[in-house]
Scaffold this motif. Sequence first.
Motif, short mmCIF file in Angstrom:
data_model
loop_
_atom_site.label_atom_id
_atom_site.label_comp_id
_atom_site.label_asym_id
_atom_site.label_seq_id
_atom_site.Cartn_x
_atom_site.Cartn_y
_atom_site.Cartn_z
N ILE A 146 0.84 -1.20 0.00
CA ILE A 146 0.00 0.00 0.00
C ILE A 146 0.87 1.24 0.00
O ILE A 146 0.66 2.17 -0.80
N LEU A 147 1.87 1.28 0.88
CA LEU A 147 2.75 2.45 0.96
C LEU A 147 3.58 2.60 -0.31
O LEU A 147 3.75 3.70 -0.83
N LEU A 148 4.09 1.49 -0.83
CA LEU A 148 4.89 1.56 -2.06
C LEU A 148 4.05 2.04 -3.24
O LEU A 148 4.52 2.82 -4.07
N ALA A 149 2.79 1.60 -3.30
CA ALA A 149 1.90 2.06 -4.38
C ALA A 149 1.62 3.55 -4.25
O ALA A 149 1.54 4.27 -5.25
N ALA A 150 1.45 4.01 -3.02
CA ALA A 150 1.21 5.44 -2.80
C ALA A 150 2.40 6.27 -3.25
O ALA A 150 2.24 7.32 -3.87
N HIS A 167 13.92 4.54 0.95
CA HIS A 167 13.96 4.83 2.38
C HIS A 167 12.63 4.55 3.07
O HIS A 167 12.42 5.01 4.20
N VAL A 168 11.74 3.80 2.43
CA VAL A 168 10.49 3.42 3.08
C VAL A 168 10.76 2.72 4.39
O VAL A 168 10.02 2.89 5.37
N TRP A 169 11.84 1.93 4.46
CA TRP A 169 12.14 1.16 5.67
C TRP A 169 12.95 1.96 6.68
O TRP A 169 13.37 1.43 7.69
N ARG A 170 13.18 3.24 6.40
CA ARG A 170 13.88 4.13 7.34
C ARG A 170 12.96 5.33 7.60
O ARG A 170 13.09 6.38 6.96
N PRO A 171 12.01 5.20 8.52
CA PRO A 171 10.95 6.21 8.69
C PRO A 171 11.44 7.64 8.88
O PRO A 171 10.86 8.57 8.32
N THR A 172 12.49 7.83 9.67
CA THR A 172 12.97 9.19 9.91
C THR A 172 13.49 9.81 8.62
O THR A 172 13.15 10.97 8.29
N ARG A 173 14.30 9.09 7.90
CA ARG A 173 14.84 9.59 6.63
C ARG A 173 13.71 9.80 5.62
O ARG A 173 13.72 10.78 4.86
N PHE A 174 12.73 8.91 5.61
CA PHE A 174 11.61 9.02 4.69
C PHE A 174 10.85 10.33 4.92
O PHE A 174 10.53 11.06 3.97
N VAL A 175 10.56 10.64 6.19
CA VAL A 175 9.83 11.87 6.51
C VAL A 175 10.63 13.10 6.11
O VAL A 175 10.07 14.06 5.56
N ARG A 176 11.92 13.08 6.35
CA ARG A 176 12.75 14.22 5.96
C ARG A 176 12.73 14.44 4.45
O ARG A 176 12.64 15.58 3.97
N LEU A 177 12.82 13.36 3.70
CA LEU A 177 12.76 13.48 2.24
C LEU A 177 11.41 14.01 1.79
O LEU A 177 11.33 14.88 0.92
N LEU A 178 10.33 13.48 2.37
CA LEU A 178 9.00 13.92 1.99
C LEU A 178 8.82 15.40 2.28
O LEU A 178 8.25 16.14 1.46
N GLU A 179 9.32 15.85 3.41
CA GLU A 179 9.21 17.27 3.75
C GLU A 179 10.01 18.13 2.79
O GLU A 179 9.57 19.22 2.40
N ARG A 180 11.18 17.66 2.39
CA ARG A 180 11.99 18.45 1.45
C ARG A 180 11.38 18.44 0.06
O ARG A 180 11.26 19.48 -0.59
N PHE A 181 10.96 17.25 -0.40
CA PHE A 181 10.36 17.17 -1.73
C PHE A 181 9.03 17.92 -1.79
O PHE A 181 8.60 18.35 -2.86
N GLY A 182 8.35 18.05 -0.65
CA GLY A 182 7.09 18.79 -0.60
C GLY A 182 7.27 20.27 -0.36
O GLY A 182 6.27 21.01 -0.24
N GLY A 183 8.52 20.73 -0.30
CA GLY A 183 8.79 22.15 -0.13
C GLY A 183 8.58 22.66 1.29
O GLY A 183 8.55 23.88 1.52
N MET A 184 8.44 21.76 2.27
CA MET A 184 8.20 22.19 3.65
C MET A 184 9.49 22.54 4.37
O MET A 184 9.46 23.27 5.36
N THR A 185 10.60 21.99 3.92
CA THR A 185 11.90 22.35 4.48
C THR A 185 12.82 22.74 3.34
O THR A 185 12.78 22.13 2.26
N GLU A 300 -2.04 -2.38 10.37
CA GLU A 300 -1.35 -1.10 10.41
C GLU A 300 -0.44 -1.00 9.19
O GLU A 300 0.45 -1.84 9.01
N VAL A 301 -0.66 0.01 8.35
CA VAL A 301 0.14 0.14 7.13
C VAL A 301 1.62 0.22 7.45
O VAL A 301 2.46 -0.37 6.75
N SER A 302 2.00 0.92 8.51
CA SER A 302 3.41 1.13 8.83
C SER A 302 4.05 -0.04 9.56
O SER A 302 5.26 -0.01 9.84
N PHE A 303 3.30 -1.09 9.86
CA PHE A 303 3.86 -2.22 10.57
C PHE A 303 4.98 -2.87 9.75
O PHE A 303 4.84 -3.12 8.56
N GLY A 304 6.10 -3.12 10.41
CA GLY A 304 7.21 -3.81 9.77
C GLY A 304 8.19 -2.92 9.04
O GLY A 304 9.16 -3.41 8.47
N ARG A 305 7.98 -1.61 9.07
CA ARG A 305 8.84 -0.73 8.27
C ARG A 305 10.28 -0.71 8.74
O ARG A 305 11.18 -0.41 7.94
#
Length: 368
Positions: A146-150, A167-185, A300-305
């Motif tokens: 589900i997450l990979l398809a999103a 970096h799907v399996w590295r939640p902290t790095r994933f969030v940082r990338l998403l924030e940067r790619f989304g223009g939030m940082t 839980e979608v994030s289970f096992g990440r």
Amino acid sequence: MKNDRRARIKEVADRLAAAFVSSGALPVETDSLLPADVLLDLYGEDIRARAFVTHDPLHGEQMLRPDFTVPIVQRHMAEGAEPARYTYNGNVWRKQTGGRASEYTQVGYELFDRTDPAGADAEVFAMFAGMLAAYPLKVMTGDMGILLAAVDGLTTTDRRRAALRRHVWRPTRFVRLLERFGGMTPPPETRVALLADVAARGADAVLADAGAQQGMRSAEEVLARIAVLQEDSAAAPISAEEVEMLEQVLALKAMSSDALVQLRQMAADFPALVAPADAMEDRLKAMAARRVDVDNLPFEVSFGRTSMEYYDGFVFGFSAENCPDLPVVASGGRYDALTRVLGQGRSIAAVGGVIRPEALVAVQEGNL
């Protein structure tokens, strides 16, 4: 006595393996020493810090077996016919923290069958659930697909989607990338300065003024990296709506039937989620047919990440709720992408799981 406990662990392991054999699995053995290059290609250098590595003068760098899945997939792809079911019972070795044993037993079950993925997922989960039903364990399920398809459905560059997938399996790095790619940082100041200098004088001139070459990268590799940074800087940010959607997917947590309803609602606005929602519905139907209570099955979608890096679809885990210091008692899931890597592009639908007899014995001892 220690020997008595080892005997109990072996008894539990043999009983579990016998149950898998009685369900139609072929018992298999694998080498204890495996080529390190294969595992490094799959897991990256992270595995080197967790595995026991040695050097053989004839075969090169070798690793003590960190798990059974990779050698079993390799064997099946070289020799097996589908459908196929395998079971194994033996030791694996991983460097541990917190006083956990670095050598422990794994008993597992692997199913290769591309004809009915939902049915295969249901078969493996229902088998594990049945075998572990007598133990006081907490179950959780998820779906990395589900997450990979999103991520794949995001309106952005291929490089950005690939970075997020990696970096799907590295939640902290994933969030940082998403924030940067989304223009939030904002991007790092050093990168901004570098790209401004390149825009003003050209990459060749900037490189020429950089001084003597340091490190292993060639001038061509540095110029290629600068071109990638320029491309990323010019890309439009991921929209706020898509960032919000991805955050909703990451936060999806409910009983399985309710989670499917919520996923369908998200898919109405984000078509990339339609296919994984269809797959989840098929899987829940197959589970219900095997008498799994999907209305009360946690999801839980994030289970096992953080612990199931080569799984790319349905995942599950059983843990000892009253023994939080114990490692996971059993876990498993779908790993089609792993077979594609090992098969050099030729994939085989695969799902499986593993049980740790030591953990089961500890659970028994804690409830005596």
